[in-house]
Design a protein around this motif. Sequence first.
Motif, mmCIF file in Angstrom:
data_model
loop_
_atom_site.group_PDB
_atom_site.id
_atom_site.type_symbol
_atom_site.label_atom_id
_atom_site.label_comp_id
_atom_site.label_asym_id
_atom_site.label_seq_id
_atom_site.Cartn_x
_atom_site.Cartn_y
_atom_site.Cartn_z
ATOM 1 N N THR B 6 0.875 -1.170 0.000
ATOM 2 C CA THR B 6 0.000 0.000 0.000
ATOM 3 C C THR B 6 0.911 1.218 0.000
ATOM 4 O OG1 THR B 6 -1.525 -1.280 1.339
ATOM 5 C CG2 THR B 6 -1.972 1.074 1.138
ATOM 6 N N ILE B 7 0.709 2.115 -0.905
ATOM 7 C CA ILE B 7 1.672 3.192 -1.143
ATOM 8 C C ILE B 7 0.995 4.542 -0.968
ATOM 9 C CG2 ILE B 7 3.306 4.173 -2.793
ATOM 10 C CD1 ILE B 7 3.050 1.366 -4.243
ATOM 11 N N HIS B 8 1.720 5.439 -0.314
ATOM 12 C CA HIS B 8 1.239 6.801 -0.136
ATOM 13 C C HIS B 8 2.372 7.739 -0.538
ATOM 14 C CE1 HIS B 8 -0.526 10.310 1.911
ATOM 15 N NE2 HIS B 8 0.680 10.519 2.422
ATOM 16 N N HIS B 9 2.198 8.481 -1.613
ATOM 17 C CA HIS B 9 3.147 9.523 -2.009
ATOM 18 C C HIS B 9 4.577 9.024 -2.225
ATOM 19 C CE1 HIS B 9 0.815 13.416 -1.249
ATOM 20 N NE2 HIS B 9 -0.047 12.421 -1.259
ATOM 21 N N PHE B 10 4.772 8.058 -3.045
ATOM 22 C CA PHE B 10 6.140 7.655 -3.389
ATOM 23 C C PHE B 10 6.404 7.983 -4.854
ATOM 24 C CE2 PHE B 10 9.334 4.585 -4.900
ATOM 25 C CZ PHE B 10 10.370 4.887 -4.019
ATOM 26 N N ILE B 13 3.730 8.197 -7.583
ATOM 27 C CA ILE B 13 2.512 7.512 -7.123
ATOM 28 C C ILE B 13 1.924 8.277 -5.943
ATOM 29 C CG2 ILE B 13 1.576 5.345 -6.228
ATOM 30 C CD1 ILE B 13 4.139 3.992 -7.410
ATOM 31 N N ARG B 14 0.735 8.874 -6.107
ATOM 32 C CA ARG B 14 0.130 9.564 -4.980
ATOM 33 C C ARG B 14 -0.424 8.540 -4.007
ATOM 34 N NH1 ARG B 14 -3.719 12.587 -7.332
ATOM 35 N NH2 ARG B 14 -5.369 11.277 -6.495
ATOM 36 N N GLU B 15 -1.130 7.571 -4.521
ATOM 37 C CA GLU B 15 -1.561 6.482 -3.652
ATOM 38 C C GLU B 15 -1.809 5.254 -4.509
ATOM 39 O OE1 GLU B 15 -5.081 7.860 -1.804
ATOM 40 O OE2 GLU B 15 -6.289 7.713 -3.591
ATOM 41 N N GLY B 16 -1.731 4.105 -3.884
ATOM 42 C CA GLY B 16 -1.963 2.895 -4.669
ATOM 43 C C GLY B 16 -1.838 1.647 -3.829
ATOM 44 N N VAL B 17 -2.425 0.582 -4.353
ATOM 45 C CA VAL B 17 -2.401 -0.714 -3.675
ATOM 46 C C VAL B 17 -2.050 -1.753 -4.721
ATOM 47 C CG1 VAL B 17 -3.754 -2.433 -2.418
ATOM 48 C CG2 VAL B 17 -4.179 -0.002 -2.031
#
Lengths: 446, 110
Positions: B6-10, B13-17
């Motif tokens: 689960t990604i936040h601001h990388f 990528i703003r957000e993603g799963v």
Amino acid sequence: MIERIIIHRFRGIRQGHIDRLRKVNLFIGPNNSGKTALLELLYLSATCGRPAIFIREDLLPDETGTLPARTALAHDFSGHPPFQRLRQRHGKRGEWKDNPATLTRERGIAVRLDMLKNDVRGPDAPWAEFRLEPPLPEWGEKDIYAFEQTDLSQIALFSLPQPKALDVSMIPATFAEAGIQPGDADWHYLWEPDWVYRWNLQHPLDRLAVWTTHGSKPDPARVLFYDTIAASSHLTTSFAQWAYNTVADWHEDIANCMAQIFPSLKEATIEVADAPDNQPGRTGYVRFRGQTPLGIDQFGDGARQAFKLIAHFVALAATVDESHPGMVLWEEPEVFQNPATLGRLLDVVVHLLKDKPIQVFITTQSLEVIAHLTRMLQRDILPPEQTLAFRLNLRDGVLRSSWFNRNNLTSWLESGRDPRVLEDIDAPLQFQLREEVHEDSSLYGG
Amino acid sequence: MIQSLTIHHFRGIREGVIKNLRAINVLIGPNNSGKSALLELLYLGGLSRRTCQLITETIEPPVHAATTLVARDFLSYAPTERLRRRHGYAVRETDFFLIDLDKEQLREYP
């Protein structure tokens, strides 16, 4: 335009030739078939543009002992020293410390071929010593072609443009047998052993890489070698400064091209500015309205690669003319690119270079590149009479090539066979003109 | 084995799963779709093996067990230095925090 190359002992190529070069040339072939070696050879030939006088004391000056010559420019179009760049590509230091060369009193270079690191199994050097002297400056002009200490660790090549005569010690036997006359060609001599085909040294000239180019060369300052390493390095400051000052709307043209390749960049402007962290060189910054600019190196590798390529190609296309023709050497356009992006990238590049006096050489492993260029040939976007694909084959050190035009390529692709993986060039292919293949191999007896 | 992210601001990528990761995973997609970003994220995540404590002044409890990057990856590169270079940045002196690997015994070759 370079039309023909004949090669004696360059890198993996013991001997070989390639004919019928056109404005746009596509090199395909298996790994280790000499594609990149050909690009490097063309690069060295085309950047060999610094005037000098070749002198051999052991020959009579009015016959072949004194000839007008050229040697490597200090910097290529993108601002890199040619030899340094090629050596580093092959994992070496950029400087050749063991060059048996010294500065002469007249600010020339004296090269002792007999001092080359000697292989006991090999014959002696073809001749002991030669000099490259700077041409005499015009009265009152600065001596811009005088050599300097730093040149000694760089320069390992000279060329003799269409000499009126050549001493027999300078002509490889295969060239003499093929009937190549000195005045037919530009003759190149490379004495750094790393670049010379290393096995089976039999004749003195085998200690050098020698090749001829036939036809006319581009302006040496307008030779762009875009290799696979270029994407991850910054633009040189000298190139970026020159392009910004010389090319009207350089930034805008780059942004337009990038928007065509990457639709998501439509609203963005692009600037070229200093690389981050006070590093040498410059790089691109993408700016969307109202947002802080983002370095192109923060984007995916495909976008970085495309940006650096486009920045160079736009500048080259804008600065060539009939009296300053250019050359593009493009290694593997497919690197990092999604096929859809790749198609748009090729479209943009062809649009940029089309109708310009620029000779283009592309190596590729990608069926998408071949197919896309074939489609462009079918639609006359690329002029069919000015475009050929060459399939290279290197066996036992002998480079051979067969060529394919629009019709060949079309039937190739329609037949569903993969042109890249055919193992044996000698097998008669249904669409290949046999007599042409025969003629191509006849120089060395097939 | 990592099974989901689960990604936040990388990076881009703003957000993603991303779920259902297996032993072998192939990432495909257009340019700038996040393939390399995911690799880099997994690289950083995988190298975050050096135990430390996260101290927070405002959150209770103030001490958390945490991990941070080891000094060298499998190929003996410093992780942040390597990624920073990949993206055209210089290496800053503040990037170096050298740790004696042998003492820490973090280098677990298979």
